[in-house]
Design a protein around this motif. Sequence first.
Motif, PDB file in Angstrom:
ATOM      1  N   TYR A  52       0.761  -1.125   0.065  1.00 30.81           N
ATOM      2  CA  TYR A  52       0.100   0.253   0.091  1.00 30.81           C
ATOM      3  C   TYR A  52       0.943   1.065   0.163  1.00 30.81           C
ATOM      4  O   TYR A  52       1.807   1.211   0.607  1.00 30.81           O
ATOM      5  CB  TYR A  52      -0.802  -0.130   1.242  1.00 30.81           C
ATOM      6  N   SER A  56      -1.319   5.922   2.863  1.00 26.92           N
ATOM      7  CA  SER A  56      -2.762   5.512   2.797  1.00 26.92           C
ATOM      8  C   SER A  56      -2.959   4.996   4.274  1.00 26.92           C
ATOM      9  O   SER A  56      -2.283   4.775   5.081  1.00 26.92           O
ATOM     10  CB  SER A  56      -2.617   4.391   1.788  1.00 26.92           C
ATOM     11  N   GLN A  59      -1.712   1.506   4.905  1.00 22.62           N
ATOM     12  CA  GLN A  59      -0.126   1.709   5.148  1.00 22.62           C
ATOM     13  C   GLN A  59      -0.010   2.014   6.795  1.00 22.62           C
ATOM     14  O   GLN A  59       0.995   1.674   7.700  1.00 22.62           O
ATOM     15  CB  GLN A  59       0.528   2.548   4.254  1.00 22.62           C
ATOM     16  N   ILE A  65      -6.608  -3.035   6.770  1.00 24.61           N
ATOM     17  CA  ILE A  65      -6.526  -3.884   5.825  1.00 24.61           C
ATOM     18  C   ILE A  65      -7.473  -4.814   5.633  1.00 24.61           C
ATOM     19  O   ILE A  65      -7.945  -5.356   4.638  1.00 24.61           O
ATOM     20  CB  ILE A  65      -4.863  -4.705   5.855  1.00 24.61           C
ATOM     21  N   ASP A 120      -7.543  -0.802  -6.641  1.00 20.89           N
ATOM     22  CA  ASP A 120      -7.381   0.160  -5.256  1.00 20.89           C
ATOM     23  C   ASP A 120      -6.412   1.100  -5.556  1.00 20.89           C
ATOM     24  O   ASP A 120      -5.218   0.759  -5.575  1.00 20.89           O
ATOM     25  CB  ASP A 120      -7.344  -0.507  -3.994  1.00 20.89           C
ATOM     26  N   ASP A 122      -4.974   2.914  -3.455  1.00 20.81           N
ATOM     27  CA  ASP A 122      -4.117   3.009  -2.288  1.00 20.81           C
ATOM     28  C   ASP A 122      -2.903   1.968  -2.804  1.00 20.81           C
ATOM     29  O   ASP A 122      -1.800   1.979  -1.820  1.00 20.81           O
ATOM     30  CB  ASP A 122      -4.800   2.848  -1.251  1.00 20.81           C
ATOM     31  N   VAL A 123      -3.060   0.991  -3.499  1.00 21.72           N
ATOM     32  CA  VAL A 123      -2.307  -0.061  -3.745  1.00 21.72           C
ATOM     33  C   VAL A 123      -1.027   0.403  -4.479  1.00 21.72           C
ATOM     34  O   VAL A 123      -1.362   0.850  -5.781  1.00 21.72           O
ATOM     35  CB  VAL A 123      -2.837  -1.136  -4.645  1.00 21.72           C
TER      36      VAL A 123
END
Length: 202
Positions: A52, A56, A59, A65, A120, A122-123
């Motif tokens: 991540y 984020s 993270q 998660i 996503d 954020d990935v």
Amino acid sequence: MSKKKSHRLRRRVLAASTMLVLASPLALHAAERLDLAGLQSADRHDRFIVKYRDGSAAQAQPATIDAALGSVAGRLAVGGGKQRRLEHLRRTAVGADVVRTSRKLDRADAESLMRQLAADPDVEYIEVDKLNRAFWTPNDPRFSQQYGFGTGAGGIRATTAWDVTKGAGAVVAVLDTGIASHSDLNANILPGYDFISDTTVA
């Protein structure tokens, strides 16, 4: 407008919308974050590494998660429509997270899952958590110059064989004109028959 024309129009609109989504920056970024090479390492997979982005929520707070994974699992139906659970196993030393599915997925389903996760924003990246095996190689400083042992053209793939056995207990007969004194051989030579009676003409 007739039903037939209306149906054709809807299909064209749907196709155009799909092309716009695939061409969007988000879709392009998702493709860049996706490493599918590891899918070739085995027929089925159940572990993946997800990184991540810094900053984020996932993270900063690993506890969040599971919620993100649950959302993806809820949208993913594989293996005849059966849903698979996703669980967070641990965070690695480099800040990536190892996740596992409740059952092993074939390559097609594994790729589908990876694409869902990569969507996503954020990935940062996702890849298969594959098992790597190191080849045993000798500490000979000139080993790299001995192409005959390698896996290239003309090589006997000795590095692969040495992972199975290194020849302990085996006796090798050398049918040649002789050997020169060598630090790797001197302590391992057995007495035998010398066919060379005159070294000047050997």
